[in-house]
Write a protein that holds these residues in place. Structure first.
Motif, PDB file in Angstrom:
ATOM      1  N   ARG A   1       5.205  -3.156 -10.010  1.00 54.30           N
ATOM      2  CA  ARG A   1       3.988  -2.386 -10.220  1.00 54.30           C
ATOM      3  C   ARG A   1       3.294  -2.870 -11.482  1.00 54.30           C
ATOM      4  O   ARG A   1       3.954  -3.246 -12.449  1.00 54.30           O
ATOM      5  CB  ARG A   1       4.294  -0.889 -10.371  1.00 54.30           C
ATOM      6  CG  ARG A   1       4.412  -0.153  -9.050  1.00 54.30           C
ATOM      7  CD  ARG A   1       4.668   1.322  -9.256  1.00 54.30           C
ATOM      8  NE  ARG A   1       4.724   2.016  -7.979  1.00 54.30           N
ATOM      9  CZ  ARG A   1       5.263   3.201  -7.792  1.00 54.30           C
ATOM     10  NH1 ARG A   1       5.802   3.840  -8.828  1.00 54.30           N
ATOM     11  NH2 ARG A   1       5.275   3.766  -6.606  1.00 54.30           N
TER      12      ARG A   1
ATOM     13  N   ALA B   1       0.832  -1.202   0.000  1.00 50.29           N
ATOM     14  CA  ALA B   1       0.000   0.000   0.000  1.00 50.29           C
ATOM     15  C   ALA B   1       0.870   1.257   0.000  1.00 50.29           C
ATOM     16  O   ALA B   1       0.582   2.228  -0.708  1.00 50.29           O
ATOM     17  CB  ALA B   1      -0.922  -0.009   1.217  1.00 50.29           C
TER      18      ALA B   1
ATOM     19  N   HIS C   1      -0.062   1.441 -15.412  1.00 50.63           N
ATOM     20  CA  HIS C   1      -0.439   2.753 -14.878  1.00 50.63           C
ATOM     21  C   HIS C   1      -1.951   2.909 -14.902  1.00 50.63           C
ATOM     22  O   HIS C   1      -2.597   2.696 -15.914  1.00 50.63           O
ATOM     23  CB  HIS C   1       0.197   3.839 -15.755  1.00 50.63           C
ATOM     24  CG  HIS C   1       0.243   5.188 -15.105  1.00 50.63           C
ATOM     25  ND1 HIS C   1      -0.879   5.858 -14.703  1.00 50.63           N
ATOM     26  CD2 HIS C   1       1.299   5.989 -14.786  1.00 50.63           C
ATOM     27  CE1 HIS C   1      -0.526   7.028 -14.186  1.00 50.63           C
ATOM     28  NE2 HIS C   1       0.790   7.122 -14.228  1.00 50.63           N
TER      29      HIS C   1
ATOM     30  N   GLU D   1       1.629   8.576  -1.558  1.00 48.30           N
ATOM     31  CA  GLU D   1       0.586   7.768  -0.947  1.00 48.30           C
ATOM     32  C   GLU D   1      -0.799   8.387  -1.096  1.00 48.30           C
ATOM     33  O   GLU D   1      -1.788   7.815  -0.665  1.00 48.30           O
ATOM     34  CB  GLU D   1       0.895   7.557   0.546  1.00 48.30           C
ATOM     35  CG  GLU D   1       0.675   8.801   1.407  1.00 48.30           C
ATOM     36  CD  GLU D   1       1.903   9.682   1.453  1.00 48.30           C
ATOM     37  OE1 GLU D   1       2.001  10.491   2.374  1.00 48.30           O
ATOM     38  OE2 GLU D   1       2.754   9.558   0.575  1.00 48.30           O
TER      39      GLU D   1
ATOM     40  N   SER E   1       2.094  -3.820  -6.814  1.00 48.51           N
ATOM     41  CA  SER E   1       1.244  -4.999  -7.000  1.00 48.51           C
ATOM     42  C   SER E   1       1.873  -6.253  -6.403  1.00 48.51           C
ATOM     43  O   SER E   1       1.180  -7.229  -6.140  1.00 48.51           O
ATOM     44  CB  SER E   1       0.995  -5.226  -8.494  1.00 48.51           C
ATOM     45  OG  SER E   1       2.229  -5.366  -9.189  1.00 48.51           O
TER      46      SER E   1
ATOM     47  N   GLU F   1      10.813   7.028  -3.007  1.00 49.01           N
ATOM     48  CA  GLU F   1      10.524   5.594  -2.963  1.00 49.01           C
ATOM     49  C   GLU F   1      11.806   4.777  -3.106  1.00 49.01           C
ATOM     50  O   GLU F   1      11.969   3.735  -2.460  1.00 49.01           O
ATOM     51  CB  GLU F   1       9.535   5.242  -4.071  1.00 49.01           C
ATOM     52  CG  GLU F   1       8.171   5.891  -3.879  1.00 49.01           C
ATOM     53  CD  GLU F   1       7.275   5.774  -5.099  1.00 49.01           C
ATOM     54  OE1 GLU F   1       6.046   5.760  -4.911  1.00 49.01           O
ATOM     55  OE2 GLU F   1       7.786   5.712  -6.224  1.00 49.01           O
TER      56      GLU F   1
ATOM     57  N   TYR G   1      -0.778  11.558  -8.858  1.00 50.88           N
ATOM     58  CA  TYR G   1      -0.148  11.680  -7.557  1.00 50.88           C
ATOM     59  C   TYR G   1       0.804  12.860  -7.536  1.00 50.88           C
ATOM     60  O   TYR G   1       1.520  13.099  -8.502  1.00 50.88           O
ATOM     61  CB  TYR G   1       0.634  10.407  -7.208  1.00 50.88           C
ATOM     62  CG  TYR G   1      -0.230   9.176  -7.176  1.00 50.88           C
ATOM     63  CD1 TYR G   1      -0.945   8.842  -6.032  1.00 50.88           C
ATOM     64  CD2 TYR G   1      -0.366   8.378  -8.301  1.00 50.88           C
ATOM     65  CE1 TYR G   1      -1.756   7.729  -6.011  1.00 50.88           C
ATOM     66  CE2 TYR G   1      -1.180   7.252  -8.283  1.00 50.88           C
ATOM     67  CZ  TYR G   1      -1.881   6.934  -7.135  1.00 50.88           C
ATOM     68  OH  TYR G   1      -2.670   5.845  -7.107  1.00 50.88           O
TER      69      TYR G   1
ATOM     70  N   ASP H   1      -3.825  10.033  -3.524  1.00 55.52           N
ATOM     71  CA  ASP H   1      -4.394  10.185  -4.865  1.00 55.52           C
ATOM     72  C   ASP H   1      -5.284  11.430  -4.834  1.00 55.52           C
ATOM     73  O   ASP H   1      -6.305  11.456  -4.170  1.00 55.52           O
ATOM     74  CB  ASP H   1      -5.215   8.944  -5.208  1.00 55.52           C
ATOM     75  CG  ASP H   1      -5.789   9.003  -6.611  1.00 55.52           C
ATOM     76  OD1 ASP H   1      -5.657  10.054  -7.254  1.00 55.52           O
ATOM     77  OD2 ASP H   1      -6.359   7.991  -7.042  1.00 55.52           O
TER      78      ASP H   1
ATOM     79  N   ARG I   1       2.342   1.639  -3.393  1.00 54.57           N
ATOM     80  CA  ARG I   1       1.361   1.462  -4.465  1.00 54.57           C
ATOM     81  C   ARG I   1       1.842   0.400  -5.454  1.00 54.57           C
ATOM     82  O   ARG I   1       1.894   0.615  -6.659  1.00 54.57           O
ATOM     83  CB  ARG I   1       1.102   2.792  -5.182  1.00 54.57           C
ATOM     84  CG  ARG I   1       0.573   3.864  -4.280  1.00 54.57           C
ATOM     85  CD  ARG I   1       0.263   5.152  -5.007  1.00 54.57           C
ATOM     86  NE  ARG I   1       1.288   5.534  -5.958  1.00 54.57           N
ATOM     87  CZ  ARG I   1       2.477   6.036  -5.633  1.00 54.57           C
ATOM     88  NH1 ARG I   1       2.811   6.176  -4.372  1.00 54.57           N
ATOM     89  NH2 ARG I   1       3.336   6.392  -6.563  1.00 54.57           N
TER      90      ARG I   1
ATOM     91  N   SER J   1       4.173   1.313 -16.091  1.00 55.06           N
ATOM     92  CA  SER J   1       3.715   1.549 -14.726  1.00 55.06           C
ATOM     93  C   SER J   1       3.893   3.018 -14.391  1.00 55.06           C
ATOM     94  O   SER J   1       4.508   3.777 -15.145  1.00 55.06           O
ATOM     95  CB  SER J   1       4.504   0.704 -13.727  1.00 55.06           C
ATOM     96  OG  SER J   1       5.796   1.256 -13.528  1.00 55.06           O
ATOM     97  N   GLU J   2       3.385   3.416 -13.243  1.00 50.42           N
ATOM     98  CA  GLU J   2       3.671   4.762 -12.740  1.00 50.42           C
ATOM     99  C   GLU J   2       5.171   4.879 -12.477  1.00 50.42           C
ATOM    100  O   GLU J   2       5.827   3.922 -12.074  1.00 50.42           O
ATOM    101  CB  GLU J   2       2.878   4.997 -11.450  1.00 50.42           C
ATOM    102  CG  GLU J   2       3.091   6.383 -10.858  1.00 50.42           C
ATOM    103  CD  GLU J   2       2.532   6.498  -9.462  1.00 50.42           C
ATOM    104  OE1 GLU J   2       2.833   7.489  -8.799  1.00 50.42           O
ATOM    105  OE2 GLU J   2       1.808   5.572  -9.044  1.00 50.42           O
TER     106      GLU J   2
END
Length: 684
Positions: free
Chosen positions: A428, A345, A431, A442, A350, A478, A436, A444, A348, A471-472
């Motif tokens: 991830r 989370a 997209h 974190e 997967s 990060e 963001y 949106d 963000r 992906s983003e």
């Protein structure tokens, strides 16, 4: 083509809201002059050519222009002159800048605006911007403030992501104007060359796109080569481009004002104002609008820095819980099982995986085990010790022939150790539509949808097409957080390895001792710099607090942050950034006292524990450290390297958290006051 009196016309055209002069380098001759000069200067353009500009500006103003352009390529600020027109005095604003071997001068009329009213309006909006607590509010205040000043029908802020794709984040508009907020557009709308130009020429003003253009006359003595050397693209009077004209035609508008939002890494966004009718915008109003944008830009990046710090604090809070698990010898697989749901989370993501040449632990949506093994092998062969990042994983040579499943982006961090065989990997998916804030990953803040107009449906569809399979983008904060988590993973992996060796190789005492030594060093030292790591620094700080309470001996804590370090990584790569950090450590170590201790707090932050140092000694040490950092040079890195330092001195009621917080606040005060400086916790 040559004209009457031997003069010729340049290919340059300007808008009729002002006039343009081009002077020789020495400012003793006018070599180009717009054909409308007589309207503003009361002297025909043909008469001005080849004459001294002193007759236009006067000796005093010309002397100031000459003096300032001798030291810089642009004036420090506009100057004003007065001309008599129809029996009354008219004020004109003059701006000048060097362009190669020439000096370009733009002259615009200054209309009466009620200076006191405008100053009050600007100050009121500046106060609101200064008090904005988050980027959403900041952008909304900015568009309202700019529109209050310039009175255009619509004011919007567009933000460009790392790929150049854009989204309209905030908007202020009049009644009956269709909304744009939330609309997306692809990078093709503003190509890289266009965005680069905006960072250099940050203000664009078109008071009336249908007003026609004014030709520029040229002295007959200029050659074609000399004409080609004159670049007037930096003037706000320049003619509208085809792209800008098409933009205004689409909106059935006649006036435009755009002001770039430029950050440390280039163009961050664009404030655009459009009006259905012509707007004879006075230069003072245009400059006031730019002042609001500059203030909002400073506030935006300060808020971003705070959000990055908050994000890292969330990661470090998670790491605090890990301490007990590390002592218990929790395996990497068990750690993923326990903590990965929260980390997924937070990032963000997967899926996550810990993988080495013999073992794989994964959670969430990740490639199959065979593909993970191949990824680890290729990372060890091609990447070495540096983190590997991609938001276009399927297009990377590293992923050729692998079954990636839903994975479209990967952040892979090598675990510290003698040999790189283990990796912490975060995956991830494709997209989504979430937008963001950079620095606040974190949250949106927007969900965008295709616009009602056909052009924006196409722009949105183009964006979706360009994002397909991607992906983003991974943000700097990060990457820093993932490196910190990889260090914890390395400790767990080392403990697991020791347990395995104890069970299987009890007779081989040499191998066991070596593994224990490796664990001991990894548990207390930073792998990049060799300094104390965060755990060891906190442990030593607790000891120093206990000693101070017992014996009343003073000490100070210095929190050092390397300024604009993200720009170094972005411009010259992470390997160069690592070398900068190592060189900073080498320089700082030289000026420390024997009783001082240096530790790495995380990322580009370092802590100095100054034993026995009161506030005065702590500040003196901080100044020596600041000067030492300013001497750092790294081959290939063409950037000035400086540091902001906060100094906190022990108080009897202090605990570790309180003294670190004061040092952190002092350090942010140093950054907010211009960086490359020292601030103390006095008064905090």
């Amino acid at each position: 083509m040559p004209g009457p009196n031997g003069f010729q016309r340049s290919s340059l055209r300007i808008q009729p809201c002002g006039c343009l002069l081009v002077l020789s380098r020495t400012l003793d001759r006018i070599v180009q002059c717009s054909a409308n000069a007589e309207y503003f200067l009361q002297v025909p353009a043909e008469t001005l050519l080849d004459q001294s500009p002193e007759g236009v500006f006067g000796a005093r103003v010309l002397a100031r222009i000459r003096r300032e352009l001798a030291e810089d390529d642009v004036l420090s600020g506009p100057v004003s002159i007065r001309k008599e027109s129809n029996g009354r005095q008219v004020r004109l604003q003059v701006n000048a800048f060097r362009s190669g071997a020439w000096v370009v001068v733009e002259i615009e009329p200054l209309t009466g605006l009620g200076t006191r009213r405008m100053t009050g309006t600007v100050n009121r909006w500046l106060g609101k911007l200064a008090n904005a607590r988050n980027p959403d509010d900041l952008m909304n205040i900015l568009v309202e403030g700019v529109r209050d000043l310039v009175r255009f029908d619509r004011v919007v802020v567009a933000h460009f992501d790392e790929q150049g794709h854009g989204v309209f984040l905030a908007e202020s508009k009049g009644k009956g104007v269709s909304p744009l907020r939330g609309q997306r557009f692809s990078a093709a709308a503003y190509p890289p060359a266009q965005r680069s130009k905006m960072t250099r020429h940050q203000v664009r003003s078109i008071p009336d796109v249908e007003a026609g253009l004014v030709p520029v006359l040229v002295s007959g003595g200029l050659t074609r080569k000399q004409l080609a050397d004159v670049d007037a693209s930096g003037t706000v009077l320049r003619a509208p481009s085809r792209r800008q004209t098409a933009y205004l035609n689409y909106f059935k508008a006649q006036a435009l004002l755009s002001i770039a939002i430029v950050g440390p890494s280039g163009l961050w966004g664009l404030v655009t104002c459009i009006s259905q009718k012509p707007v004879p915008l006075a230069p003072t109003l245009r400059d006031a609008a730019r002042t609001l944008v500059l203030m909002a830009t400073q506030r935006l990046f300060l808020l971003k820095s705070r959000m990055e710090a908050q994000f890292l604090q969330r990661v470090h809070k998670s790491r605090d819980f890990l301490a007990s698990d590390i002592r218990l010898g929790l395996s990497p697989a068990r750690m993923l099982e326990k903590y990965a749901p929260d980390w997924l989370a937070l990032f963000r993501a997967s899926g996550m995986a810990y993988a080495n040449s013999t073992d794989i632990a994964a959670l969430g949506e990740v490639p199959c085990a065979a593909s993970l093994e191949q990824l680890v092998a290729r990372l060890n062969t091609e990447q070495g010790r540096s983190p590997w990042v991609s938001s276009k994983l399927r297009e990377e040579p590293l992923a050729t022939g692998l079954e990636l499943g839903a994975a479209c982006g990967l952040l892979a961090v090598p675990l510290p150790g003698e040999r790189v065989t283990s990796w912490f990997m975060i995956f991830r998916g494709e997209h989504g539509r979430g937008v963001y804030w950079e620095g606040r990953p974190e949250v949106d803040i927007l969900t965008s949808a295709p616009g009602e107009e056909e052009t924006f449906r196409k722009a949105f569809g183009s964006w979706l097409e360009s994002m397909e399979g991607n992906s983003e983008a991974w943000k700097r904060v990060e990457r820093l957080a993932a490196v910190d988590l990889a260090e914890d993973m390395a400790l767990l992996a080392s403990i697991s390895e020791i347990t395995r060796l104890n069970e299987l190789l009890k007779a081989e005492q040499t191998a066991l001792a070596q593994a224990n030594a490796q664990l001991s060093h990894a548990a207390s030292h930073d792998s990049l710099t060799g300094l104390w790591n965060r755990y060891r620094t906190e442990y030593e700080l607790d000891r120093e607090l206990a000693k101070a309470r017992r014996h009343g001996l003073p000490f100070s804590v210095l929190l050092l942050d390397v300024d604009h370090f993200k720009n170094i990584n972005d411009s010259w790569g992470h390997a160069a950034g690592d070398e900068v950090l190592r060189e900073v450590v080498r320089k700082v170590t030289v000026v420390l006292r024997q009783e001082d201790h240096l530790g790495r707090w995380g990322g580009e932050e370092f802590v100095i524990l100054a034993t026995g140092a009161g506030r005065g000694d702590g500040v003196a040490l901080a100044e020596r450290v600041r000067e030492a950092v300013a001497e750092v040079t790294v081959p290939g890195v063409e950037a000035e390297i400086t540091a902001s330092i906060g100094v906190a001195t022990w108080r009897p009621e202090d605990k570790r958290k309180s003294i670190i917080q004061r040092a952190d606040r002092a350090m942010y005060a140093a950054k907010n006051d211009g960086r490359n400086r020292v601030e103390t916790d006095e008064g905090l």
